[in-house]
Design a protein around this motif. Structure first.
Motif, mmCIF file in Angstrom:
data_model
loop_
_atom_site.group_PDB
_atom_site.id
_atom_site.type_symbol
_atom_site.label_atom_id
_atom_site.label_comp_id
_atom_site.label_asym_id
_atom_site.label_seq_id
_atom_site.Cartn_x
_atom_site.Cartn_y
_atom_site.Cartn_z
ATOM 1 N N LEU A 289 7.475 2.126 -9.595
ATOM 2 C CA LEU A 289 6.616 1.093 -9.034
ATOM 3 C C LEU A 289 5.259 1.697 -8.718
ATOM 4 N N ILE A 290 4.207 1.049 -9.168
ATOM 5 C CA ILE A 290 2.842 1.452 -8.820
ATOM 6 C C ILE A 290 2.372 0.521 -7.715
ATOM 7 N N GLU A 291 2.325 1.036 -6.493
ATOM 8 C CA GLU A 291 1.897 0.237 -5.352
ATOM 9 C C GLU A 291 0.410 0.473 -5.114
ATOM 10 N N ASP A 292 -0.397 -0.469 -5.542
ATOM 11 C CA ASP A 292 -1.834 -0.435 -5.270
ATOM 12 C C ASP A 292 -2.029 -1.104 -3.913
ATOM 13 N N ASP A 293 -2.264 -0.294 -2.886
ATOM 14 C CA ASP A 293 -2.320 -0.816 -1.516
ATOM 15 C C ASP A 293 -3.678 -1.440 -1.239
ATOM 16 N N TYR A 294 -4.045 -2.367 -2.114
ATOM 17 C CA TYR A 294 -5.357 -3.012 -2.093
ATOM 18 C C TYR A 294 -5.600 -3.760 -0.794
ATOM 19 N N ASP A 295 -6.702 -3.450 -0.121
ATOM 20 C CA ASP A 295 -7.139 -4.163 1.083
ATOM 21 C C ASP A 295 -6.161 -4.066 2.252
ATOM 22 N N SER A 296 -5.243 -3.119 2.225
ATOM 23 C CA SER A 296 -4.236 -3.053 3.289
ATOM 24 C C SER A 296 -4.853 -2.754 4.646
ATOM 25 N N GLU A 297 -6.010 -2.086 4.662
ATOM 26 C CA GLU A 297 -6.632 -1.697 5.936
ATOM 27 C C GLU A 297 -7.213 -2.891 6.690
ATOM 28 N N MET A 308 5.079 -0.301 1.018
ATOM 29 C CA MET A 308 6.370 -0.380 0.340
ATOM 30 C C MET A 308 6.950 1.011 0.116
ATOM 31 N N GLN A 309 6.071 1.995 -0.054
ATOM 32 C CA GLN A 309 6.506 3.356 -0.362
ATOM 33 C C GLN A 309 7.455 3.915 0.686
ATOM 34 N N GLY A 310 7.255 3.561 1.962
ATOM 35 C CA GLY A 310 8.051 4.147 3.027
ATOM 36 C C GLY A 310 9.246 3.326 3.461
ATOM 37 N N LEU A 311 9.566 2.251 2.741
ATOM 38 C CA LEU A 311 10.665 1.390 3.171
ATOM 39 C C LEU A 311 12.032 1.995 2.952
ATOM 40 N N GLN A 312 12.182 2.811 1.921
ATOM 41 C CA GLN A 312 13.471 3.440 1.631
ATOM 42 C C GLN A 312 13.246 4.902 1.268
ATOM 43 N N PRO A 313 14.192 5.773 1.657
ATOM 44 C CA PRO A 313 14.067 7.183 1.260
ATOM 45 C C PRO A 313 14.054 7.312 -0.261
ATOM 46 N N ASP A 314 13.196 8.161 -0.738
ATOM 47 C CA ASP A 314 13.107 8.446 -2.185
ATOM 48 C C ASP A 314 12.845 7.193 -3.015
ATOM 49 N N ALA A 315 12.094 6.257 -2.462
ATOM 50 C CA ALA A 315 11.722 5.065 -3.236
ATOM 51 C C ALA A 315 10.894 5.502 -4.446
ATOM 52 N N PRO A 316 11.151 4.927 -5.643
ATOM 53 C CA PRO A 316 10.430 5.334 -6.860
ATOM 54 C C PRO A 316 9.043 4.698 -6.914
ATOM 55 N N VAL A 317 8.171 5.106 -5.981
ATOM 56 C CA VAL A 317 6.874 4.453 -5.819
ATOM 57 C C VAL A 317 5.738 5.450 -6.013
ATOM 58 N N LEU A 318 4.786 5.080 -6.862
ATOM 59 C CA LEU A 318 3.507 5.776 -6.973
ATOM 60 C C LEU A 318 2.522 4.990 -6.117
ATOM 61 N N TYR A 319 2.099 5.581 -4.999
ATOM 62 C CA TYR A 319 1.263 4.867 -4.031
ATOM 63 C C TYR A 319 -0.206 5.178 -4.311
ATOM 64 N N LEU A 320 -1.019 4.132 -4.515
ATOM 65 C CA LEU A 320 -2.437 4.298 -4.860
ATOM 66 C C LEU A 320 -3.331 3.765 -3.751
ATOM 67 N N GLY A 321 -4.391 4.498 -3.462
ATOM 68 C CA GLY A 321 -5.372 4.050 -2.490
ATOM 69 C C GLY A 321 -6.764 4.502 -2.886
#
Length: 483
Positions: A289-297, A308-321
């Protein structure tokens, strides 16, 4: 002009002609004048100097200059010899055989153009209130960073970025976004587009399937098409991205791109239930999963939502900011947070291909984060953007409430205005631009063959509250004329 290089290259190209050095020099200078290398008004070197530079006799240079003067290419004056006016214009072009013309690759020709990045004002989306950025404070940090840098830091930096910035970003994300990460998982990039390009090439092969929200971010579409991935659009509703069981069966993805905090362009927020389901299904399918944390701030309604990246241990997430929206676009600093098991492979890849630079900006940003100035700036901008969002929403209700509806707006720097089907969003956008109003059509963000949204993206970050009503009136006049 380095005459020695010019003469050496010309002599090499005509080595088979058997010309004397006099003729070679004359022909060389004449060709340089004809093709514009020596433009009108250029003062040629003195004969003694040119003879010395080329290792020829002065008589050879005198002969060449005299011939050029006779032919009208140069003219002498009291200070030497200059290229004559209109010498290039009189030169007849050399006939050349037809040759194939270079062009872009086929995949590059199919790439979607992005919106004009330099546009500013009402209602440009994605550009922050640049006039409200604390530029003096930032300038002091940059100057401090330059004073502290060693000569070693003037070389190419580590491909993952400055360690101080990676650590500062990791601390910030753990505290503010609930991201579970260490500094080693943070990779500095040149912005979200750079991160997307890296994701598309590092974690998928040509022909693999990638999911993209529909409507979705055109920059992501561009990155995935350039990497020759097969793009499959997933519909978006009020709860965000909504893949079906058939999508997982028939279009199993290698990558899934989502903007869960503030969907681009509709502004939906991906519900918790869908976030958890997306993580679970991606784990089952072996997808990233590519999580583009657009405008989250910039969360305006309710408490901040964890990533979404921190919701589950070892989530298959590429977190972008990125810091383009929270600070200013010209900074060109973004980041990726990758899962632990992908750190070493990605490190090897970027070591071979992505040398980093701009150490001073990265060090200044690290200090901006650590000192609390970034958090202070965000608090100020949240208040400002909330006021401007409220002003825009109220003006839209007054001016267009009977023919359009507002979608999204709980976060970020733009609203989506959904129009009646009888009103073409492309036509409205075109006519608005002629009036100095930028309103990107939602239909231009359609991905695949799914439903097409008809409406406008309205960025409010750069529009002061006192100017909002007038800007909306101009837009409303166009909409009503077409309705």
């Amino acid at each position: 002009m380095d005459y020695s290089v010019l003469f050496a290259q010309f002599s090499q190209d005509h080595a088979q002609q058997g010309w004397s050095r006099q003729r070679l020099l004359h022909a060389c200078l004449r060709a340089a004048i004809r093709n514009g290398t020596l433009g009108t008004g250029t003062r040629l070197l003195a004969t003694r100097q040119l003879a010395s530079d080329l290792g020829v006799s002065r008589n050879t240079v005198l002969y060449a200059y005299e011939q050029l003067a006779t032919e009208g290419y140069v003219q002498p004056d009291r200070r030497g010899t200059v290229v004559a006016d209109m010498a290039v214009a009189r030169a007849a072009p050399c006939a050349r055989p037809a040759q194939p013309s270079p062009s872009l690759s086929r995949r590059a020709q199919t790439t979607e153009p992005l919106p004009e990045a330099q546009l500013m004002g009402a209602f440009v989306p994605g550009v922050p209130a640049l006039a409200d950025f604390p530029l003096p404070a930032w300038r002091r940090l940059v100057e401090k960073a330059w004073r502290s840098m060693s000569t070693v830091q003037l070389n190419y930096g580590g491909p993952a970025g400055q360690p101080a910035l990676r650590e500062a970003i990791a601390e910030h994300l753990r505290a503010s976004r609930g991201v579970v990460c260490e500094a080693r998982q943070v990779f500095i990039t040149d912005g979200t587009q750079s991160s997307l390009d890296l994701c598309a090439h590092a974690f998928a092969d040509a022909g693999d399937t990638v999911w993209l929200e529909n409507p979705g971010y055109r920059g992501a579409l561009t990155a995935f098409k350039a990497a020759e991935l097969r793009v499959h659009g997933i519909p978006v509703d009020t709860d965000g991205m909504a893949p079906s069981a058939a999508d997982w069966r028939q279009h199993a993805p290698k990558l899934v791109y989502a903007t869960p905090s503030h969907q681009y362009p509709l502004g939906s927020v991906l519900s918790l239930a869908r976030r958890l389901a997306l993580i679970e299904q991606a784990q089952t399918a072996g997808a990233l999963l590519i999580e583009d944390d657009y405008d989250s701030e910039f969360r305006h309604d309710g408490p901040p939502l964890a990533a979404m990246q921190g919701l589950q241990p070892d989530a298959p997430v590429l977190y972008l900011g990125t810091f383009s929206k929270t600070m200013f676009p010209a900074l060109r600093i973004g980041f990726m947070v990758v899962p632990q098991n992908l750190v070493e492979p990605l490190q090897r890849l970027v070591t071979q291909s992505v040398p980093r630079g701009r150490a001073a900006d990265q060090l200044a940003l690290a200090e901006f984060l650590r000192s609390g100035q970034f958090a202070t700036h965000l608090r100020r901008m949240r208040r400002l953007y909330r006021q401007r969002r409220d002003a825009l929403r109220s003006a839209l209700q007054r001016q267009l409430g009977d023919v359009a509806s507002v979608h999204g707006g709980s976060a970020g720097m733009h609203l989506a205005l959904v129009l009646d089907a009888a009103i073409s969003d492309v036509t409205v956008s075109t006519q608005a631009l002629q009036k100095g109003i930028v309103a990107h059509p939602l239909s231009a963000h359609s991905v695949g063959g799914g439903p097409v949204w008809n409406g406008l993206m309205l960025g409010y970050a750069q529009v002061p509250v006192e100017q909002m009503e007038a800007a909306v009136k101009k837009l409303a006049a166009i909409v009503r004329k077409l309705g």
